[in-house]
Scaffold this motif. Structure first.
Motif, mmCIF file in Angstrom:
data_model
loop_
_atom_site.group_PDB
_atom_site.id
_atom_site.type_symbol
_atom_site.label_atom_id
_atom_site.label_comp_id
_atom_site.label_asym_id
_atom_site.label_seq_id
_atom_site.Cartn_x
_atom_site.Cartn_y
_atom_site.Cartn_z
ATOM 1 N N ILE A 115 0.836 -1.207 0.000
ATOM 2 C CA ILE A 115 0.000 0.000 0.000
ATOM 3 C C ILE A 115 0.873 1.261 0.000
ATOM 4 O O ILE A 115 0.589 2.230 -0.701
ATOM 5 C CB ILE A 115 -0.957 -0.025 1.216
ATOM 6 N N PHE A 116 1.964 1.221 0.761
ATOM 7 C CA PHE A 116 2.895 2.360 0.793
ATOM 8 C C PHE A 116 3.371 2.691 -0.613
ATOM 9 O O PHE A 116 3.534 3.857 -0.969
ATOM 10 C CB PHE A 116 4.127 2.036 1.649
ATOM 11 N N ARG A 117 3.640 1.629 -1.411
ATOM 12 C CA ARG A 117 4.145 1.870 -2.767
ATOM 13 C C ARG A 117 3.100 2.585 -3.618
ATOM 14 O O ARG A 117 3.436 3.371 -4.492
ATOM 15 C CB ARG A 117 4.528 0.536 -3.430
ATOM 16 N N GLU A 118 1.827 2.300 -3.340
ATOM 17 C CA GLU A 118 0.765 2.944 -4.119
ATOM 18 C C GLU A 118 0.458 4.354 -3.637
ATOM 19 O O GLU A 118 0.025 5.201 -4.417
ATOM 20 C CB GLU A 118 -0.519 2.105 -4.057
ATOM 21 N N ASP A 119 0.614 4.589 -2.338
ATOM 22 C CA ASP A 119 0.252 5.906 -1.796
ATOM 23 C C ASP A 119 1.155 6.261 -0.619
ATOM 24 O O ASP A 119 0.948 5.811 0.499
ATOM 25 C CB ASP A 119 -1.222 5.900 -1.352
ATOM 26 N N PHE B 116 13.116 5.426 1.670
ATOM 27 C CA PHE B 116 12.183 4.294 1.742
ATOM 28 C C PHE B 116 12.059 3.607 0.388
ATOM 29 O O PHE B 116 11.966 2.384 0.300
ATOM 30 C CB PHE B 116 10.779 4.777 2.148
ATOM 31 N N ARG B 117 12.045 4.424 -0.681
ATOM 32 C CA ARG B 117 11.890 3.841 -2.021
ATOM 33 C C ARG B 117 13.103 2.966 -2.362
ATOM 34 O O ARG B 117 12.978 1.964 -3.054
ATOM 35 C CB ARG B 117 11.738 4.947 -3.070
ATOM 36 N N GLU B 118 14.257 3.350 -1.844
ATOM 37 C CA GLU B 118 15.464 2.560 -2.134
ATOM 38 C C GLU B 118 15.595 1.333 -1.247
ATOM 39 O O GLU B 118 16.175 0.332 -1.646
ATOM 40 C CB GLU B 118 16.714 3.446 -1.969
ATOM 41 N N ASP B 119 15.100 1.423 -0.021
ATOM 42 C CA ASP B 119 15.277 0.304 0.902
ATOM 43 C C ASP B 119 14.096 0.228 1.865
ATOM 44 O O ASP B 119 14.029 0.951 2.855
ATOM 45 C CB ASP B 119 16.587 0.474 1.687
ATOM 46 N N GLU B 120 13.172 -0.684 1.570
ATOM 47 C CA GLU B 120 11.943 -0.756 2.371
ATOM 48 C C GLU B 120 12.182 -1.278 3.788
ATOM 49 O O GLU B 120 11.350 -1.078 4.663
ATOM 50 C CB GLU B 120 10.909 -1.630 1.661
ATOM 51 N N GLU B 121 13.315 -1.958 3.974
ATOM 52 C CA GLU B 121 13.619 -2.411 5.340
ATOM 53 C C GLU B 121 13.689 -1.231 6.310
ATOM 54 O O GLU B 121 13.402 -1.376 7.486
ATOM 55 C CB GLU B 121 14.972 -3.137 5.366
ATOM 56 N N ILE B 122 14.089 -0.077 5.784
ATOM 57 C CA ILE B 122 14.231 1.084 6.663
ATOM 58 C C ILE B 122 12.874 1.556 7.169
ATOM 59 O O ILE B 122 12.756 2.005 8.313
ATOM 60 C CB ILE B 122 15.017 2.211 5.940
#
Lengths: 232, 232
Positions: A115-119, B116-122
């Motif tokens: 969901i984060f990726r979408e919004d 966040f876009r580069e590393d979702e673990e963060i």
């Protein structure tokens, strides 16, 4: 990413909702949804849990157990808001139950990442919700540590009046459905103490409380009471 | 998204670090970095603030002011950990100062979204850090509300021993650099009370504390003291 509105944490007076995350409503197809009757347990102490809770309808109460079997009330999750009992292992002491008949959706962490990726606004909404909680409970620790019970109760009433009161003639009216029991739970003050304080306010003509309204006749006096040592 | 390790909140005994977010170390080129001498103020009460703090080196202390000018100590931000005084408006009461000479990086919210876009673990690391703080301060509110001072102090010592103590012969040793003053701050207990409780433990041969070590000779007795009413 900007929604055009500067995000500012509003320190909540009442531990309810904190910050709405209603955008999750659009993603309910990712979640599993259950209904709970009033009083039903949603999360029991020591139950491993790794999901984010979104309340579609109703209201949940979050509390924490004590050694001797009491429950410390912590906060409500109202409609459109979230609880994050995420990453809880088997030794936690959190309990969540339904205060009203409630419809609740559960998102797994992976689903939330999708969901984060979408919004991306939803990331910020969730962060703001959590930060407001951290801020609220830090304040509560400060208040319980440094302010006496009467001060905590009067402070809450004063802040409610300043923030939500409407001036009507020479007094202020606040729509107010909190019971004295709830005020005791929120401020960490014994129910009997809260009763006595309200009796005192009533007798001195400072504040009158009915079932769903509070009328403040003397705001300055209420404010000065915050720092007085009350004998009751 | 899975790092192969199940995420579980470890309830921190000492309010320090909570959950490391060392991955931010790779993204320091996005941040502005400043150094602070011991004692310097990083964030003053009422200063609007909207960044995420990452401590590269040193240690910061977060506290909250009271009406009468005291500061309630809340937590330390140690090396590799973060503070999120994000979304703070002009009325907040949080103060952050450097406990040691410190190097601190500040990320703006937009920069964090980029990361966040580069590393979702963060995202998950930051959520876990925040959730651990919420859990810790909810527990503190519970403890301050329901447990008496002696119980809060003995509970901390007992838990430290169970979690970090090493059995040596018939006793337990805990490496332990907390001063009695810090124990008082963490448990919301007056310094004088903490001193008296340690004197009692020493006199009865239950616990001996030196500058950087604590030795527990009678763990069962320490545990039972948690629920006793102590006269001091």
């Amino acid at each position: 990413m900007d929604d055009g509105v500067k995000r500012i944490i509003q320190e909540p007076l009442i531990p309810e909702t904190f910050h709405h995350v209603e955008k999750l409503e659009q993603f309910l197809h990712h979640a599993r949804t259950s209904t709970y009757a009033k009083g039903a347990i949603v999360l029991a102490q020591g139950m491993e849990f790794d999901e984010i809770i979104y309340v579609q309808q109703g209201c949940l109460a979050v509390s924490m157990g004590t050694d001797d079997g009491h429950q410390k009330f912590l906060f409500h999750i109202g409609e459109g808001s979230i609880g994050l009992p995420t990453f809880l292992g088997e030794y936690h002491e959190v309990q969540i139950h339904a205060v009203k008949n409630s419809t609740v959706s559960f998102f797994k962490v992976e689903q939330i990442l999708t969901i984060f990726r979408e919004d991306e606004e939803i990331i910020l909404d969730i962060l703001q919700n959590l930060l407001t909680k951290v801020y609220y409970f830090m304040s509560q620790a400060r208040n319980l540590n440094f302010y006496r019970p009467s001060s905590r109760v009067f402070r809450l009433l004063y802040n409610l009046c300043v923030n939500e009161g409407k001036q009507v003639g020479d007094h202020y009216e606040i729509n107010f459905s909190l019971t004295q029991k709830t005020i005791g739970e929120i401020t960490g003050t014994h129910y009997v103490t809260v009763c006595k304080l309200f009796q005192m306010l009533d007798r001195q003509g400072i504040v009158k409380k009915s079932k769903d309204k509070m009328i403040v006749y003397d705001l300055e006096r209420l404010r000065s009471l915050i720092n007085e040592i009350i004998e009751y």
